[in-house]
Write a protein that holds these residues in place. Structure first.
Motif, PDB file in Angstrom:
ATOM      1  N   MET A 174       0.839  -1.175   0.000  1.00  0.00           N
ATOM      2  CA  MET A 174       0.000   0.000   0.000  1.00  0.00           C
ATOM      3  C   MET A 174       0.887   1.243   0.000  1.00  0.00           C
ATOM      4  O   MET A 174       1.829   1.340   0.761  1.00  0.00           O
ATOM      5  N   ASP A 175       0.561   2.180  -0.872  1.00  0.00           N
ATOM      6  CA  ASP A 175       1.307   3.422  -0.950  1.00  0.00           C
ATOM      7  C   ASP A 175       0.993   4.312   0.242  1.00  0.00           C
ATOM      8  O   ASP A 175      -0.130   4.350   0.728  1.00  0.00           O
ATOM      9  N   ARG A 176       2.013   5.039   0.672  1.00  0.00           N
ATOM     10  CA  ARG A 176       1.829   5.984   1.769  1.00  0.00           C
ATOM     11  C   ARG A 176       1.202   7.268   1.213  1.00  0.00           C
ATOM     12  O   ARG A 176       1.608   7.766   0.172  1.00  0.00           O
ATOM     13  N   TRP A 177       0.220   7.807   1.930  1.00  0.00           N
ATOM     14  CA  TRP A 177      -0.445   9.039   1.501  1.00  0.00           C
ATOM     15  C   TRP A 177       0.442  10.225   1.800  1.00  0.00           C
ATOM     16  O   TRP A 177       1.081  10.321   2.857  1.00  0.00           O
ATOM     17  N   THR A 178       0.501  11.170   0.859  1.00  0.00           N
ATOM     18  CA  THR A 178       1.210  12.424   1.066  1.00  0.00           C
ATOM     19  C   THR A 178       0.333  13.566   0.557  1.00  0.00           C
ATOM     20  O   THR A 178      -0.622  13.339  -0.202  1.00  0.00           O
ATOM     21  N   ALA A 179       0.680  14.775   0.929  1.00  0.00           N
ATOM     22  CA  ALA A 179      -0.095  15.948   0.515  1.00  0.00           C
ATOM     23  C   ALA A 179      -0.064  16.141  -0.997  1.00  0.00           C
ATOM     24  O   ALA A 179      -0.937  16.812  -1.547  1.00  0.00           O
ATOM     25  N   SER A 180       0.901  15.562  -1.671  1.00  0.00           N
ATOM     26  CA  SER A 180       0.958  15.692  -3.135  1.00  0.00           C
ATOM     27  C   SER A 180      -0.236  15.013  -3.814  1.00  0.00           C
ATOM     28  O   SER A 180      -0.523  15.278  -4.973  1.00  0.00           O
ATOM     29  N   ARG A 181      -0.945  14.189  -3.079  1.00  0.00           N
ATOM     30  CA  ARG A 181      -2.141  13.528  -3.621  1.00  0.00           C
ATOM     31  C   ARG A 181      -3.401  14.403  -3.557  1.00  0.00           C
ATOM     32  O   ARG A 181      -4.448  14.014  -4.055  1.00  0.00           O
ATOM     33  N   ILE A 182      -3.303  15.548  -2.937  1.00  0.00           N
ATOM     34  CA  ILE A 182      -4.461  16.437  -2.848  1.00  0.00           C
ATOM     35  C   ILE A 182      -4.736  17.013  -4.232  1.00  0.00           C
ATOM     36  O   ILE A 182      -3.856  17.589  -4.857  1.00  0.00           O
ATOM     37  N   ALA A 183      -5.955  16.834  -4.689  1.00  0.00           N
ATOM     38  CA  ALA A 183      -6.352  17.358  -5.999  1.00  0.00           C
ATOM     39  C   ALA A 183      -6.502  18.879  -5.934  1.00  0.00           C
ATOM     40  O   ALA A 183      -6.519  19.476  -4.856  1.00  0.00           O
ATOM     41  N   ASP A 184      -6.633  19.503  -7.087  1.00  0.00           N
ATOM     42  CA  ASP A 184      -6.847  20.947  -7.161  1.00  0.00           C
ATOM     43  C   ASP A 184      -8.105  21.305  -6.371  1.00  0.00           C
ATOM     44  O   ASP A 184      -9.167  20.710  -6.566  1.00  0.00           O
ATOM     45  N   GLN A 185      -7.981  22.257  -5.469  1.00  0.00           N
ATOM     46  CA  GLN A 185      -9.098  22.655  -4.615  1.00  0.00           C
ATOM     47  C   GLN A 185      -9.660  24.026  -4.991  1.00  0.00           C
ATOM     48  O   GLN A 185     -10.443  24.607  -4.238  1.00  0.00           O
ATOM     49  N   ALA A 186      -9.304  24.524  -6.166  1.00  0.00           N
ATOM     50  CA  ALA A 186      -9.802  25.820  -6.631  1.00  0.00           C
ATOM     51  C   ALA A 186     -11.324  25.811  -6.646  1.00  0.00           C
ATOM     52  O   ALA A 186     -11.948  24.822  -7.041  1.00  0.00           O
ATOM     53  N   GLY A 187     -11.905  26.907  -6.167  1.00  0.00           N
ATOM     54  CA  GLY A 187     -13.356  27.025  -6.128  1.00  0.00           C
ATOM     55  C   GLY A 187     -14.000  26.441  -4.883  1.00  0.00           C
ATOM     56  O   GLY A 187     -15.210  26.530  -4.703  1.00  0.00           O
ATOM     57  N   ARG A 188     -13.209  25.867  -4.007  1.00  0.00           N
ATOM     58  CA  ARG A 188     -13.736  25.286  -2.768  1.00  0.00           C
ATOM     59  C   ARG A 188     -13.316  26.147  -1.580  1.00  0.00           C
ATOM     60  O   ARG A 188     -12.237  26.741  -1.576  1.00  0.00           O
ATOM     61  N   THR A 189     -14.174  26.188  -0.571  1.00  0.00           N
ATOM     62  CA  THR A 189     -13.896  26.951   0.644  1.00  0.00           C
ATOM     63  C   THR A 189     -13.863  25.991   1.826  1.00  0.00           C
ATOM     64  O   THR A 189     -14.729  25.120   1.937  1.00  0.00           O
ATOM     65  N   PHE A 190     -12.873  26.163   2.701  1.00  0.00           N
ATOM     66  CA  PHE A 190     -12.701  25.306   3.869  1.00  0.00           C
ATOM     67  C   PHE A 190     -12.620  26.157   5.119  1.00  0.00           C
ATOM     68  O   PHE A 190     -11.991  27.212   5.120  1.00  0.00           O
ATOM     69  N   ILE A 191     -13.241  25.709   6.191  1.00  0.00           N
ATOM     70  CA  ILE A 191     -13.098  26.333   7.501  1.00  0.00           C
ATOM     71  C   ILE A 191     -12.260  25.370   8.332  1.00  0.00           C
ATOM     72  O   ILE A 191     -12.637  24.214   8.507  1.00  0.00           O
ATOM     73  N   VAL A 192     -11.121  25.844   8.799  1.00  0.00           N
ATOM     74  CA  VAL A 192     -10.212  24.999   9.566  1.00  0.00           C
ATOM     75  C   VAL A 192     -10.122  25.544  10.985  1.00  0.00           C
ATOM     76  O   VAL A 192      -9.706  26.682  11.195  1.00  0.00           O
ATOM     77  N   THR A 193     -10.521  24.720  11.951  1.00  0.00           N
ATOM     78  CA  THR A 193     -10.444  25.129  13.355  1.00  0.00           C
ATOM     79  C   THR A 193      -9.061  24.795  13.900  1.00  0.00           C
ATOM     80  O   THR A 193      -8.405  23.870  13.442  1.00  0.00           O
TER      81      THR A 193
END
Length: 65
Positions: A1-20
């Motif tokens: 199984m491949d290790r997950w990294t932030a490079s796997r995050i798809a383009d998030q343009a047009g999305r809004t996130f609230i981070v606490t």
């Protein structure tokens, strides 16, 4: 199984996130990576000064201890 990294995050343009808890730790890194991948990130923190320090506009690339 491949290790997950932030490079796997798809383009998030047009999305809004609230981070606490975005001024340190996991919240800070989450906000940083979402913003780096084009997302609009709304940060929350316990105080204005901590929130300002964590803002991408501050130019910081690591959380304040």
């Amino acid at each position: 199984m491949d290790r997950w990294t932030a490079s796997r995050i798809a383009d998030q343009a047009g999305r809004t996130f609230i981070v606490t808890g975005a001024n340190s730790g996991l919240g800070f890194e989450t906000a940083r990576q979402l913003a780096a991948h084009g997302g609009r990130v709304i940060l929350t923190a316990r105080s204005d000064s901590k929130g300002s320090d964590a803002s991408p506009a501050s130019g910081r690339s690591s959380p304040r201890p």
